[in-house]
Design a protein around this motif. Sequence first.
Motif, PDB file in Angstrom:
ATOM      1  N   ALA A   1      34.117-102.486 -64.671  1.00 24.00           N
ATOM      2  CA  ALA A   1      33.773-102.436 -65.930  1.00 24.00           C
ATOM      3  C   ALA A   1      34.395-103.864 -66.635  1.00 24.00           C
ATOM      4  O   ALA A   1      35.308-104.354 -65.973  1.00 24.00           O
ATOM      5  CB  ALA A   1      34.156-101.399 -66.666  1.00 24.00           C
ATOM      6  N   ILE A   2      33.838-104.281 -67.719  1.00 17.95           N
ATOM      7  CA  ILE A   2      34.221-105.501 -68.163  1.00 17.95           C
ATOM      8  C   ILE A   2      33.824-105.312 -69.895  1.00 17.95           C
ATOM      9  O   ILE A   2      32.972-104.597 -70.192  1.00 17.95           O
ATOM     10  CB  ILE A   2      33.693-106.773 -67.834  1.00 17.95           C
ATOM     11  N   THR A   3      34.537-105.717 -70.666  1.00 23.61           N
ATOM     12  CA  THR A   3      34.236-105.739 -72.015  1.00 23.61           C
ATOM     13  C   THR A   3      33.316-106.612 -72.489  1.00 23.61           C
ATOM     14  O   THR A   3      33.143-107.624 -71.992  1.00 23.61           O
ATOM     15  CB  THR A   3      35.377-105.993 -73.076  1.00 23.61           C
ATOM     16  N   TRP A   4      32.433-106.410 -73.429  1.00 25.85           N
ATOM     17  CA  TRP A   4      31.371-107.141 -73.826  1.00 25.85           C
ATOM     18  C   TRP A   4      32.140-108.832 -74.155  1.00 25.85           C
ATOM     19  O   TRP A   4      31.304-109.772 -73.875  1.00 25.85           O
ATOM     20  CB  TRP A   4      30.604-106.475 -75.006  1.00 25.85           C
ATOM     21  N   GLN A   5      33.049-108.654 -74.792  1.00 25.65           N
ATOM     22  CA  GLN A   5      33.624-110.047 -75.325  1.00 25.65           C
ATOM     23  C   GLN A   5      34.054-110.720 -74.430  1.00 25.65           C
ATOM     24  O   GLN A   5      33.936-112.302 -74.245  1.00 25.65           O
ATOM     25  CB  GLN A   5      34.742-109.728 -76.366  1.00 25.65           C
ATOM     26  N   ASP A   6      34.577-109.965 -73.306  1.00 29.98           N
ATOM     27  CA  ASP A   6      35.023-110.755 -71.926  1.00 29.98           C
ATOM     28  C   ASP A   6      33.822-111.403 -71.303  1.00 29.98           C
ATOM     29  O   ASP A   6      33.897-112.378 -70.550  1.00 29.98           O
ATOM     30  CB  ASP A   6      35.868-109.983 -70.990  1.00 29.98           C
ATOM     31  N   ALA A   7      32.966-110.393 -71.338  1.00 35.53           N
ATOM     32  CA  ALA A   7      31.463-111.014 -70.491  1.00 35.53           C
ATOM     33  C   ALA A   7      30.970-112.183 -71.321  1.00 35.53           C
ATOM     34  O   ALA A   7      30.595-113.245 -70.643  1.00 35.53           O
ATOM     35  CB  ALA A   7      30.636-109.804 -70.513  1.00 35.53           C
ATOM     36  N   PHE A   8      30.922-112.249 -72.559  1.00 36.95           N
ATOM     37  CA  PHE A   8      30.428-113.196 -73.406  1.00 36.95           C
ATOM     38  C   PHE A   8      31.342-114.611 -73.030  1.00 36.95           C
ATOM     39  O   PHE A   8      30.699-115.679 -72.937  1.00 36.95           O
ATOM     40  CB  PHE A   8      30.108-112.992 -74.593  1.00 36.95           C
ATOM     41  N   GLU A   9      32.472-114.255 -73.133  1.00 39.01           N
ATOM     42  CA  GLU A   9      33.348-115.563 -72.905  1.00 39.01           C
ATOM     43  C   GLU A   9      33.273-116.358 -71.367  1.00 39.01           C
ATOM     44  O   GLU A   9      33.359-117.298 -71.301  1.00 39.01           O
ATOM     45  CB  GLU A   9      35.014-115.354 -73.114  1.00 39.01           C
TER      46      GLU A   9
ATOM     47  N   SER B   1      16.087 -95.363 -59.678  1.00 36.23           N
ATOM     48  CA  SER B   1      16.197 -93.951 -59.937  1.00 36.23           C
ATOM     49  C   SER B   1      17.483 -93.434 -60.187  1.00 36.23           C
ATOM     50  O   SER B   1      17.628 -92.192 -60.754  1.00 36.23           O
ATOM     51  CB  SER B   1      15.557 -93.135 -58.559  1.00 36.23           C
ATOM     52  N   GLN B   2      18.712 -94.153 -60.148  1.00 35.42           N
ATOM     53  CA  GLN B   2      19.738 -93.641 -60.446  1.00 35.42           C
ATOM     54  C   GLN B   2      20.158 -93.389 -61.966  1.00 35.42           C
ATOM     55  O   GLN B   2      21.089 -93.052 -62.445  1.00 35.42           O
ATOM     56  CB  GLN B   2      21.004 -94.805 -59.652  1.00 35.42           C
ATOM     57  N   GLY B   3      19.275 -94.118 -62.733  1.00 34.68           N
ATOM     58  CA  GLY B   3      19.559 -93.982 -63.864  1.00 34.68           C
ATOM     59  C   GLY B   3      19.651 -95.354 -64.861  1.00 34.68           C
ATOM     60  O   GLY B   3      19.523 -96.470 -64.299  1.00 34.68           O
ATOM     61  N   ARG B   4      19.878 -95.316 -66.141  1.00 38.12           N
ATOM     62  CA  ARG B   4      20.176 -96.299 -67.084  1.00 38.12           C
ATOM     63  C   ARG B   4      21.561 -97.133 -66.935  1.00 38.12           C
ATOM     64  O   ARG B   4      22.624 -96.234 -66.758  1.00 38.12           O
ATOM     65  CB  ARG B   4      19.866 -95.872 -68.548  1.00 38.12           C
ATOM     66  N   LEU B   5      21.686 -98.288 -66.796  1.00 38.57           N
ATOM     67  CA  LEU B   5      22.971 -98.896 -66.831  1.00 38.57           C
ATOM     68  C   LEU B   5      23.778 -98.789 -68.201  1.00 38.57           C
ATOM     69  O   LEU B   5      23.102 -98.748 -69.167  1.00 38.57           O
ATOM     70  CB  LEU B   5      22.679-100.655 -66.758  1.00 38.57           C
ATOM     71  N   ALA B   6      24.840 -98.319 -67.913  1.00 39.69           N
ATOM     72  CA  ALA B   6      25.491 -97.812 -69.140  1.00 39.69           C
ATOM     73  C   ALA B   6      26.701 -98.702 -69.596  1.00 39.69           C
ATOM     74  O   ALA B   6      27.062 -98.112 -70.825  1.00 39.69           O
ATOM     75  CB  ALA B   6      26.152 -96.089 -68.725  1.00 39.69           C
ATOM     76  N   GLU B   7      27.110 -99.595 -68.916  1.00 37.66           N
ATOM     77  CA  GLU B   7      28.225-100.463 -69.497  1.00 37.66           C
ATOM     78  C   GLU B   7      28.004-101.892 -69.033  1.00 37.66           C
ATOM     79  O   GLU B   7      27.463-101.830 -67.871  1.00 37.66           O
ATOM     80  CB  GLU B   7      29.555 -99.885 -69.105  1.00 37.66           C
ATOM     81  N   PRO B   8      28.779-102.787 -69.471  1.00 39.84           N
ATOM     82  CA  PRO B   8      28.668-104.307 -68.746  1.00 39.84           C
ATOM     83  C   PRO B   8      29.895-104.169 -67.578  1.00 39.84           C
ATOM     84  O   PRO B   8      30.643-103.466 -67.591  1.00 39.84           O
ATOM     85  CB  PRO B   8      29.239-105.174 -69.855  1.00 39.84           C
ATOM     86  N   LEU B   9      28.993-104.740 -66.624  1.00 38.99           N
ATOM     87  CA  LEU B   9      29.767-104.866 -65.227  1.00 38.99           C
ATOM     88  C   LEU B   9      30.048-106.265 -64.851  1.00 38.99           C
ATOM     89  O   LEU B   9      29.429-107.106 -64.885  1.00 38.99           O
ATOM     90  CB  LEU B   9      29.072-103.993 -64.350  1.00 38.99           C
TER      91      LEU B   9
ATOM     92  N   GLN C   1      30.516-115.407 -59.370  1.00 32.90           N
ATOM     93  CA  GLN C   1      30.799-114.491 -60.376  1.00 32.90           C
ATOM     94  C   GLN C   1      29.471-113.997 -60.842  1.00 32.90           C
ATOM     95  O   GLN C   1      28.376-114.730 -60.792  1.00 32.90           O
ATOM     96  CB  GLN C   1      31.411-115.131 -61.733  1.00 32.90           C
ATOM     97  N   SER C   2      29.465-112.779 -61.283  1.00 34.40           N
ATOM     98  CA  SER C   2      28.241-112.098 -61.613  1.00 34.40           C
ATOM     99  C   SER C   2      28.512-110.900 -62.547  1.00 34.40           C
ATOM    100  O   SER C   2      29.341-110.383 -62.520  1.00 34.40           O
ATOM    101  CB  SER C   2      27.586-111.368 -60.186  1.00 34.40           C
ATOM    102  N   LEU C   3      27.449-110.917 -63.633  1.00 39.60           N
ATOM    103  CA  LEU C   3      27.651-109.953 -64.527  1.00 39.60           C
ATOM    104  C   LEU C   3      26.226-109.139 -64.778  1.00 39.60           C
ATOM    105  O   LEU C   3      25.221-109.779 -64.485  1.00 39.60           O
ATOM    106  CB  LEU C   3      27.732-110.533 -65.913  1.00 39.60           C
ATOM    107  N   ILE C   4      26.249-107.851 -65.039  1.00 44.34           N
ATOM    108  CA  ILE C   4      25.250-107.090 -65.140  1.00 44.34           C
ATOM    109  C   ILE C   4      25.221-106.398 -66.693  1.00 44.34           C
ATOM    110  O   ILE C   4      26.543-105.733 -66.948  1.00 44.34           O
ATOM    111  CB  ILE C   4      25.095-105.814 -64.318  1.00 44.34           C
TER     112      ILE C   4
END
Length: 765
Positions: free
Chosen positions: A122-130, A103-111, A500-503
């Motif tokens: 926060a983490i950038t998309w490219q760093d997350a993919f790497e 109920s807190q809402g939509r996830l807004a950025e990669p974490l 390690q964990s990503l959302i």
Amino acid sequence: MSVKKYQGHAGGWGALKSTASHLIKSKNIAKNIKNLLKTNQEHGFDCPGCAWGEKDEPGRFRFCENGAKAVNWEATSLRVGADFFARHTVSALRKQTGYFLESQGRLAEPLVYDRASDRYRAITWQDAFELIAKQLNRLENPNQAEFYTSGRASNEAAFLYQLFVRKFGTNNFPDCSNMCHEASGIALKQAIGIGKGTVKIDDFEHADAIFVFGQNPGTNHPRMLDSLSHAARRGASIVTFNTLKERGLERFADPQSAKDMLTGSATKITQQYFTPNLGGDMACVRGMVKVLLARHQQAVKENSAVFDLDFIEQHTQGLDTYLAKVDATSWQQIEQQSGLSKAQISQAASLYQQAKKVIVTWAMGITQHKHSVATIEEITNLQLLFGQIGKKGAGLCPVRGHSNVQGDRTMGINEKPSAEFLDALAHTFSFEPPRAHGHNTVEAIEAMLAGKSQVFIALGGNFVSATPDTHITKQALSRCKLTVNIATKLNMSHLYPGEQSLILPCLGRTDIDMQASKAQFVTVEDSFSMVHKSQGVVDSNTDNMRSEPAIIAGMAQATLGKSPVDWLALSSNYNLIREYIAKTLPEFSNMNERVNQRGGFYLGNSAANYQWHTTTEKANFSRHDLPQDIVPASIRALSDNRIFVMQTLRSHDQYNTTVYGYEDRYRGISGERDIILMNAQDIKDLGFFAQQRVDVTSLWPDKVERKIVGFKLVPYDIPQGNVAAYFPEANPLVALTNKGDLSDTPASKSIAVVISAQQQAQRII
């Protein structure tokens, strides 16, 4: 907590009132009214809820109450980002409910999880993919990674995902099918050569009788009630077998019927409602066949027949062996196991025999038992005896859950892919995919727990809350080197990170999906093998979210480079993905053209065309014995106390693991989810009272204590010896190894439990 017997009917003004309240709760009223008008429409999006199909009827609303909840829940203006985790540690959030988290809402950025501070940042998309690529490529073996899939993923996302994973080198595809309709696919494949239902939605308009087993459409797939009510009004017999009396299957007022809404009238759905014991459905069907066999044998003496002998001779094999099993099954065993009398079963058999065209439909009340595959094959036997496959108004109809769970399997999300599919993949993409079977959901949990699998990537879903043995599943995820969750909202799985964990926040069905400056659409497959378009219409703040195909492409490009395809090019134009689907799967030929037809296109069903893709090239009668006992003697020996059989189920304000509120309207319960539904006489016999708090312990022959505490007893119309509790709250009681034969599906409808007065005030979190 409030408990008050619900006197009304399903649907009607209650459904409209509930829809309005959830519109208000979304804090996005004007946009969501517009969104609902686009739900399941020709130029709109497919409901993110159930997989029930749609008739091509212009001018009708095509959403139900629970579909409206799903749309409002997804299309909220609330957002969750790094600022939210600056205020909350992961450890603190574990004490919250799943309802609070979503109920807190939509996830807004990669974490990314920061273990030192116990927070996501926060983490950038490219760093997350790497980071993902680095962890995957350092594994000693590709089979050390698990790739989970929720049934909500589109055909395009699922196809891209399986291509990425198979090129990476594994068939480890644990997915939600393993936990719901796996038994249906296995049983139907063995019996008729295809693991899908044989009916179309129009068949419900022509059936003389519809037998409904183990499901509650009023809560889980309300649009089915529209089909059932139309069938009932034209005189079709609807016969229900369900352990609990559910209002949706008793009477229904159509919110789109002016007569129903103005007069308060409702359609009686079920002509005969039987409440067998949990796990007793196979005995019910065996009993029906035993009655019909006796009638057939008498008819043969009179130079007539009850069974369809021409169909049996031309299309089946194994009849004599099966009928010998039926003959050998005693009425004592049938009555004891089913909980129904011979007279009741004979009544059901008569209703079946009187109908020329019969549909049999079932859901998870059938598929989540140890003997589920055998039960579905028994249902299929009944239909084969009367030739009730392949003709209009007749057939087999497993009712799937998530709106594209069937499509995911068609696209190759399968830990046991067929050789034909792998050959086609190899031919289209010029690489040799892995041939060894991968892990299903139970096997994946076991592998992570043992340290054999080190990376877990989830394309949607809420793995912790959906799976059995909750505490063991939490441990399994926490032992991974990396966990990745692709999701629209925060859920309990995100709070048990690996080292390690990503959302990664993804777009939902309702969102406009812009790729390369052009809005994209995806496709889904419903329970009737119809493939149709879905295109989001919500224009809101999705700047740092990405579509599922774009996220998959980003992971694949970082991990594999441009092999065997240019991943980023595919994710910028979904027509290119569909071209590859068409090249790989013959039934999807000319997919881009055909999907633009009004209503989409039908994939066909080989069994409905009397093409039996079985080892015998015929439809096969199975020949299973009934289970000796739903609770085996070895389990009963574990306790001297009275043993009950428990099932888990959803509330009305719920879809799968997502809880929209605390109102279970049709059962008359509000304000509480830690409840046990129990026969009033059983409560009295135990010396307990209504709304007393109790502890529930499950019985399983290992050294693990599985217990939930402080649950309230609610008297309910359920057979003695059977109890029910909400999912996922009762999931800690389901042992990981308590699973279906052949299917490995958690036996969440057959949990042996003992119930005692509450011994402690502190509840398990």
